[in-house]
Enzyme design. Structure first.
Site, PDB file in Angstrom:
ATOM      1  N   GLU A   8       0.819  -1.219   0.000  1.00  0.00           N
ATOM      2  CA  GLU A   8       0.000   0.000   0.000  1.00  0.00           C
ATOM      3  C   GLU A   8       0.841   1.252   0.000  1.00  0.00           C
ATOM      4  O   GLU A   8       0.430   2.282  -0.524  1.00  0.00           O
ATOM      5  CB  GLU A   8      -0.939  -0.001   1.208  1.00  0.00           C
ATOM      6  CG  GLU A   8      -1.831   1.231   1.292  1.00  0.00           C
ATOM      7  CD  GLU A   8      -2.932   1.095   2.318  1.00  0.00           C
ATOM      8  OE1 GLU A   8      -3.342   2.134   2.861  1.00  0.00           O
ATOM      9  OE2 GLU A   8      -3.386  -0.029   2.573  1.00  0.00           O
ATOM     10  N   LYS A   9       2.031   1.165   0.577  1.00  0.00           N
ATOM     11  CA  LYS A   9       2.844   2.379   0.731  1.00  0.00           C
ATOM     12  C   LYS A   9       4.325   2.013   0.672  1.00  0.00           C
ATOM     13  O   LYS A   9       4.700   0.849   0.897  1.00  0.00           O
ATOM     14  CB  LYS A   9       2.505   3.078   2.045  1.00  0.00           C
ATOM     15  CG  LYS A   9       2.641   2.178   3.278  1.00  0.00           C
ATOM     16  CD  LYS A   9       2.198   2.886   4.540  1.00  0.00           C
ATOM     17  CE  LYS A   9       0.710   2.949   4.670  1.00  0.00           C
ATOM     18  NZ  LYS A   9       0.097   1.669   5.043  1.00  0.00           N
ATOM     19  N   ASP A 103      -3.065  -2.580   3.494  1.00  0.00           N
ATOM     20  CA  ASP A 103      -3.243  -2.610   4.951  1.00  0.00           C
ATOM     21  C   ASP A 103      -4.410  -3.527   5.308  1.00  0.00           C
ATOM     22  O   ASP A 103      -5.372  -3.650   4.546  1.00  0.00           O
ATOM     23  CB  ASP A 103      -3.524  -1.199   5.487  1.00  0.00           C
ATOM     24  CG  ASP A 103      -2.260  -0.354   5.546  1.00  0.00           C
ATOM     25  OD1 ASP A 103      -1.170  -0.915   5.349  1.00  0.00           O
ATOM     26  OD2 ASP A 103      -2.373   0.857   5.789  1.00  0.00           O
ATOM     27  N   ASP A 105      -7.230  -3.535   6.568  1.00  0.00           N
ATOM     28  CA  ASP A 105      -8.500  -2.909   6.915  1.00  0.00           C
ATOM     29  C   ASP A 105      -9.292  -2.696   5.638  1.00  0.00           C
ATOM     30  O   ASP A 105      -8.825  -3.026   4.534  1.00  0.00           O
ATOM     31  CB  ASP A 105      -8.283  -1.583   7.670  1.00  0.00           C
ATOM     32  CG  ASP A 105      -7.425  -0.590   6.891  1.00  0.00           C
ATOM     33  OD1 ASP A 105      -7.204  -0.805   5.676  1.00  0.00           O
ATOM     34  OD2 ASP A 105      -6.977   0.404   7.485  1.00  0.00           O
ATOM     35  N   TYR A 319       4.521   4.104  10.732  1.00  0.00           N
ATOM     36  CA  TYR A 319       3.381   4.636   9.981  1.00  0.00           C
ATOM     37  C   TYR A 319       2.710   5.761  10.755  1.00  0.00           C
ATOM     38  O   TYR A 319       2.360   5.608  11.925  1.00  0.00           O
ATOM     39  CB  TYR A 319       2.381   3.518   9.672  1.00  0.00           C
ATOM     40  CG  TYR A 319       1.177   3.991   8.901  1.00  0.00           C
ATOM     41  CD1 TYR A 319       1.323   4.493   7.613  1.00  0.00           C
ATOM     42  CD2 TYR A 319      -0.093   3.948   9.453  1.00  0.00           C
ATOM     43  CE1 TYR A 319       0.225   4.935   6.899  1.00  0.00           C
ATOM     44  CE2 TYR A 319      -1.196   4.384   8.747  1.00  0.00           C
ATOM     45  CZ  TYR A 319      -1.036   4.883   7.467  1.00  0.00           C
ATOM     46  OH  TYR A 319      -2.132   5.331   6.760  1.00  0.00           O
ATOM     47  N   ARG A 321      -0.143   7.787  10.073  1.00  0.00           N
ATOM     48  CA  ARG A 321      -1.587   8.089  10.109  1.00  0.00           C
ATOM     49  C   ARG A 321      -2.359   6.991  10.836  1.00  0.00           C
ATOM     50  O   ARG A 321      -3.446   6.584  10.434  1.00  0.00           O
ATOM     51  CB  ARG A 321      -2.114   8.305   8.691  1.00  0.00           C
ATOM     52  CG  ARG A 321      -1.598   9.604   8.092  1.00  0.00           C
ATOM     53  CD  ARG A 321      -2.139   9.881   6.725  1.00  0.00           C
ATOM     54  NE  ARG A 321      -1.789  11.237   6.299  1.00  0.00           N
ATOM     55  CZ  ARG A 321      -2.062  11.731   5.094  1.00  0.00           C
ATOM     56  NH1 ARG A 321      -2.669  10.984   4.195  1.00  0.00           N
ATOM     57  NH2 ARG A 321      -1.727  12.965   4.780  1.00  0.00           N
TER      58      ARG A 321
END
Length: 716
Positions: A8-9, A103, A105, A319, A321
């Site tokens: 994702e990142k 992630d 979620d 991370y 956020r």
């Protein structure tokens, strides 16, 4: 078999590479290791298409076109991310299987699924759940791969449904009310509007607050055989309180005081308890933003941006956020190494005890993310800007605290029962300052069982005889609530359920956050809340006055004009129920979108022509400024007829017209450079005819009927 891992990142992609044995080299955001290729997104690479990308007619706002909605909302590459999307598609074509490393979620599932769908992928996809970026945890996760089947994809569809529904709300409600008010840019949103409601409601409670006098009682008591006098405060029985909190009659309170003193000899019970006040948990983003706003005055977006820099540029923190304040047990085993590294970098030493097992280390409370803590990154701390260093140091120190002892307190309480309630007194003694001796500036919240001191006294546990005397009735006044700061606003966004009156909605909001220890009936996410606040300011709905965030007249009026279904947190709760049904296969995207349309469509039949919102129209004009308006101080921009003030909707009519008669008379066109000089210098030399070297000296005298007025001073 060649596998492509899509994270994702960047932080996660690089962490995965480090957990896989063998050397690696990153080239253009791609890392190759044996038969594994690792790449990553940068958040959402795709966005929902704008209405005018379906049909150009939607570029112009017309009520007749509402509601705007499409059966299938297209996803398109988001601006500069188009090349990255194409790069990932090319990598997909050259692999045998794909490993989805979004992630763990709803949003993480959707974020990678949308790329796979846009690429029309037909290759097998596995799903990996990585809650923590430590190498051992990543290796363990890759031994537990599962198929990215329809049950998992339903989780992503749930997030997609919410994104579409948010878009439908924003497009339709914003256009309807902008058209009704004849004001462009009156934005409406599922999270934005209830957040505005928090501020408006708070401000109106303050503005309309009428001080109410109420009365409290203090009584002195001499403890027999102890040479001790204690000051007691009456805690009245609930059925005696006039407004649920206070006694409003001075006479009633005085009568109670007199009655109590008629029997001055009373029995008193003394208890004591030892309390450990533990350090606050490590930060999640909301807590960090609130802390930096309170301590340093940083606005929410500034802290958010700094943490992004610390993570992406320096890899100095985990991370950023995150909505969690908890950590994995693996972090506990690594803490000694991490904090030794961190304290050396900070050039600070603390007597940390790595045997202390803080309550923050709890695997079951770590969901998609964990708390924000420092890493082992060997970056140059001297390269940090001063504000970046402040944020980094606060994150480090909040983590260091977890390995320092608690504050130890001894609390002595004395209680005398009476017919009107208990006379109570409390005294607290600090036995050991614990972590507070090193971090005195960190405010601690009063514990649930901690009473406010009424004066120092110290007696052993037991029963005593007391002689009461000198009763005093004190007059006090109620105070309005405090204005919101950005710190207190973001805290309330994480727990807005406490303001919800509907019990069912309140419980749904709390149930939504049952696995998130940092949230308790929230709206928005860690990644979006600062953007919501910035939007409210940009739209002119709220403004900053010092540290306080206050609603404008426009914000108040506009909020009260909005329909009930869009101005409360209820919408978030109702959508969450439908999203859960989507995950279970009992609903689909259209179910959620249709619920929005069903609520919106009746408003099209309402007569909104008489709607008005006071206050200034927010200025949202991104055209290049050629100067500053001499009337109101806003920027001057060029248009087809001249150079005018962007604040014209609020009554400023200043303009320099291109067909100005004065300049026509001297045979000169009003060019952009000339307008810039006139605005900047007031006095300027203008070359009229280069071939004749004729020069005119002009004085901009002032404003008349909104127009710039000039006088010819000199002609040669």
């Amino acid at each position: 078999m060649k596998s492509l891992i899509i994270a994702e990142k960047p932080e996660l992609g690089r962490a995965i590479a480090k957990a896989i044995d063998g050397p690696d080299k990153e080239v253009h955001g791609v890392i190759v290791k044996k038969n594994v290729v690792i790449t990553w997104a940068y958040g959402h690479l795709l966005r929902l298409a704008e209405p005018d990308e379906y049909d150009p007619k939607y570029k112009k706002w017309n009520k007749e076109d509402l509601p705007i909605c499409f059966d299938n909302w297209k996803l398109v590459p988001d601006g500069s991310k188009k090349d990255r999307v194409q790069q990932i598609i090319t990598l997909m074509q050259d692999c045998d299987q794909i490993i989805h490393a979004g992630d763990p979620d709803d949003e993480g599932q959707f974020l990678i699924d949308e790329i796979l769908d846009y690429a029309k992928n037909t290759k097998p996809v596995k799903r990996v759940y990585i809650n923590d970026n430590t190498p051992s945890n990543i290796k363990k996760a890759f031994h537990q791969l599962i198929d990215n089947d329809d049950k998992l994809r339903a989780v992503g569809r749930s997030a997609y449904a919410r994104a579409v529904a948010d878009y439908v709300v924003g497009i339709n409600y914003s256009r309807l009310y902008s058209l009704a008010l004849r004001r462009k840019g009156m934005s409406v949103g599922r999270v934005q509007s209830p957040t505005l409601g928090l501020i408006v409601t708070r401000d109106e409670l303050i503005d309309h607050h009428k001080k109410q006098k109420y009365y409290e009682m203090e009584v002195q008591g001499d403890v027999e055989k102890q040479d001790t006098t204690i000051t007691f405060a009456l805690k009245p029985k609930n059925d005696l309180l006039d407004d649920g909190k206070h006694i409003l009659s001075q006479k009633i309170m005085q009568d109670m005081c007199d009655d109590i003193l008629k029997e001055p000899h009373r029995k008193m019970k003394v208890d004591e308890k030892l309390m450990d006040v533990k350090p606050p948990l490590p930060f999640n983003l909301a807590k960090l933003q609130a802390h930096m706003n309170t301590k340093y005055g940083f606005d929410l977006s500034k802290t958010d941006a700094i943490t992004q820099t610390l993570r992406d540029k320096y890899q100095a923190i985990t991370y950023n956020r995150s909505d969690s304040q908890y950590l994995k047990e693996e972090h506990f085993t690594e803490a000694a190494q991490v904090l030794t590294h961190v304290m050396k970098k900070l050039n600070e030493t603390y007597p940390v005890d790595y045997k202390i097992h803080s309550e923050c280390f709890n695997d079951k409370y770590v969901t998609a993310h964990h708390a924000i803590i420092p890493t082992m990154s060997d970056f140059n701390i001297a390269a940090l800007l001063p504000d970046e260093r402040k944020v980094y140091e606060e994150i480090c120190r909040q983590y260091i605290m977890q390995f320092l002892p608690p504050v130890k307190k001894r609390q002595v309480s004395a209680v005398i029962p009476t017919e009107y309630g208990d006379l109570k007194a409390t005294s607290t003694f600090i036995l050991d300052e614990g972590y507070k001796q090193y971090f005195k500036n960190n405010k601690e919240e009063k514990g649930d069982n901690e009473e406010v001191d009424t004066g120092k006294f110290d007696l052993p546990k037991g029963n005593y005889e007391v002689s009461l005397h000198d009763g005093i009735v004190n007059e006090k006044e109620t105070n309005p609530p405090k204005r919101y700061t950005q710190a207190s606003l973001i805290k309330d966004m994480t727990s807005i359920a406490k303001y919800v009156e509907d019990k069912e909605i309140k419980e749904i909001l709390k149930k939504k956050d049952k696995d998130k220890k940092g949230e308790n009936g929230s709206i928005g996410t860690s990644a979006t809340r600062s953007q919501i606040v910035e939007t409210l300011i940009k739209r002119g709905y709220v403004q900053m006055k010092g540290k306080n965030i206050i609603s404008t007249q426009l914000g108040k009026d506009f909020y009260h004009l909005l329909p009930e279904e869009i101005k409360k947190a209820d919408l978030t709760a109702k959508w969450w129920v439908i999203q859960e049904d989507i995950k279970e296969g009992n609903a689909d995207v259209s179910t959620l979108v249709q619920s929005v349309l069903d609520a919106f469509t009746p408003h099209l039949k309402e007569n909104l022509s008489n709607l008005k919102a006071g206050g200034e129209v927010p200025i949202d004009d991104d055209r290049e400024a050629i100067g500053v308006c001499p009337v109101c101080g806003n920027k001057i921009v060029e248009n087809s007829k001249g150079y005018g003030c962007v604040n014209y909707r609020n009554g400023c009519k200043f303009a320099i017209w291109k067909d100005d008669q004065f300049f026509k008379n001297i045979h000169k066109d009003v060019s952009k450079p000339m307008a810039e000089k006139l605005l900047k210098d007031k006095y300027c030399l203008v070359k009229l005819m280069e071939q004749e070297e004729e020069v005119v000296k002009i004085l901009q005298l002032g404003i008349r009927n909104g127009r710039a007025v000039y006088r010819l001073l000199d002609k040669k």
